[in-house]
Design an enzyme around this catalytic site. Structure first.
Site, PDB file in Angstrom:
ATOM      1  N   GLY A  78       0.980  -8.854   9.752  1.00 23.11           N
ATOM      2  CA  GLY A  78      -0.064  -7.877   9.667  1.00 23.11           C
ATOM      3  C   GLY A  78      -1.507  -8.394   8.918  1.00 23.11           C
ATOM      4  N   CYS A  79      -2.790  -7.668   8.955  1.00 23.76           N
ATOM      5  CA  CYS A  79      -3.680  -8.021   8.712  1.00 23.76           C
ATOM      6  C   CYS A  79      -3.956  -8.260   7.061  1.00 23.76           C
ATOM      7  CB  CYS A  79      -5.069  -7.391   9.252  1.00 23.76           C
ATOM      8  SG  CYS A  79      -4.924  -5.540   8.865  1.00 23.76           S
ATOM      9  N   TYR A  80      -3.704  -7.207   6.469  1.00 21.89           N
ATOM     10  CA  TYR A  80      -3.504  -7.185   4.845  1.00 21.89           C
ATOM     11  C   TYR A  80      -2.688  -8.229   4.468  1.00 21.89           C
ATOM     12  CZ  TYR A  80      -6.344  -3.130   3.807  1.00 21.89           C
ATOM     13  OH  TYR A  80      -7.220  -2.246   3.362  1.00 21.89           O
ATOM     14  N   ALA A  81      -1.408  -8.480   5.131  1.00 21.75           N
ATOM     15  CA  ALA A  81      -0.308  -9.267   4.834  1.00 21.75           C
ATOM     16  C   ALA A  81      -0.786 -10.625   4.951  1.00 21.75           C
ATOM     17  CB  ALA A  81       0.777  -9.133   5.499  1.00 21.75           C
TER      18      ALA A  81
ATOM     19  N   ALA B 178      -3.769 -12.048   4.750  1.00 19.22           N
ATOM     20  CA  ALA B 178      -4.968 -12.301   3.548  1.00 19.22           C
ATOM     21  C   ALA B 178      -4.415 -12.401   2.254  1.00 19.22           C
ATOM     22  CB  ALA B 178      -6.032 -11.287   3.711  1.00 19.22           C
TER      23      ALA B 178
END
Length: 327
Positions: A136-139, A141
């Site tokens: 995932g994107c948040y994950a 980063a």
């Protein structure tokens, strides 16, 4: 002959970025882009930034005889698609949804399992698998901000994270939270301390620090811009700033797209790239780690292409030599 690529779920933002990257990729050819809702229409009727680059129509059916299939559907749809559309055993699958990311969900068929596709963590595993679950994107980063500390068993205290994302993180389908009149000039919190990426972040940390059981306090925020995630994370540590910087530089010494900056970083350094930029500051007892990525590229389609390159034995940065939209 170049490997043939299929894309399933071609109408969204992630698929549009994926098409943009692959049509300019020197080592592959797009065979089809399937969309259940857009079948038969020109791809450029949806992805208008591709006018003059793509002359294809959205496919109305899936051709399973391709080398790589990207699944770009909404969360919860990839597993059912694969059950309804059996693929040859040697087809490489890269899923951009969260259906196969967690260890408990990674089982596919005949004992095969999806590999979690963060190259900075699972580089060698990705090179030898046919099945990748894109992070995932948040994950992405947050993991890139924390994994060097986990590698040295340094995550001993609770972790506090604030992360702000652009409106494309909400997907292409209009919603109340992505409406221009609400989003412009505005900022808001959502899913505080209960974000869906928390599970995969903790699993990634525990793959390096298996006794990790501290609290991971994530405050996600909606920003009034379109692209990018900007993360600030802090935790108490005995490491001095110089030691922490050396640790991060060593951990990412072979990484193609993750960089530790000697200066303070900002979002525009990564927008339109597959890069992650990090910087570190020791403030009292706390180490502050800042991490920023483009949510549609390093947080989705760019990382998917990076994984494809590894799976196919291509140069890891093929098709991903992008300049930031700095001004």
């Amino acid at each position: 002959m170049k490997p043939n690529i299929g894309i399933v779920g071609g109408g969204g933002y992630a698929a549009g970025e994926l098409i943009r990257l692959l049509v300019n990729h020197p080592g592959v050819t797009i065979e089809f882009v399937y969309s259940r809702s857009q079948g038969g229409k020109p791809i450029t009727s949806v992805h208008q930034d591709l006018v003059g680059k793509v002359e294809m129509d959205f496919a109305e059916s899936v051709n399973p005889e391709v080398d790589v299939i990207f699944l770009c559907m909404g969360h919860g749809n990839s597993r059912s698609f694969l059950e309804d559309n059996p693929l040859p055993d040697d087809t490489k699958i890269i899923d951009i949804s969260r259906d196969f990311r967690l260890s408990k969900d990674a089982e596919y068929k005949d004992g095969k399992r999806f590999v979690y596709g963060l190259p900075e963590l699972n580089h060698e595993k990705i090179k030898t698998t046919d099945l990748v679950a894109n992070p995932g994107c948040y994950a992405s980063a947050i993991e890139l901000a924390l994994l060097p500390l986990a590698s040295e068993q340094q995550l001993k205290q609770d972790i506090h994270v604030q992360a702000i994302t652009g409106s494309t993180g909400a997907g292409r389908k209009p919603s109340k939270s992505s409406h221009f009149s609400r989003r412009d000039g505005n900022i808001s919190i959502y899913k505080a301390l209960n974000h869906q990426h928390e599970g995969e972040i903790k699993e990634s940390i525990r793959s390096l620090q298996n006794d990790f059981d501290q609290k991971l306090n994530i405050i996600p925020m909606r920003g009034n811009y379109t692209r990018g995630i900007f993360v600030t994370a802090y935790t108490k540590t005995d490491l001095e700033e110089k030691q922490a910087i050396e640790l991060y530089n060593d951990f990412y010494s072979d990484a193609q797209f993750t960089y530790v900056s000697s200066d303070r970083i900002h979002l525009k350094q990564v927008v339109n790239t597959n890069r992650c930029m990090l910087d570190l500051q020791k403030l009292g007892d706390n180490l502050l780690i800042t991490s920023t990525i483009d949510n549609l590229l390093k947080g989705a389609s760019g990382q998917a292409v990076q994984n494809m390159n590894l799976m196919l034995g291509l140069c890891e940065d093929a098709g991903l030599q992008l300049k930031a939209s700095y001004f």
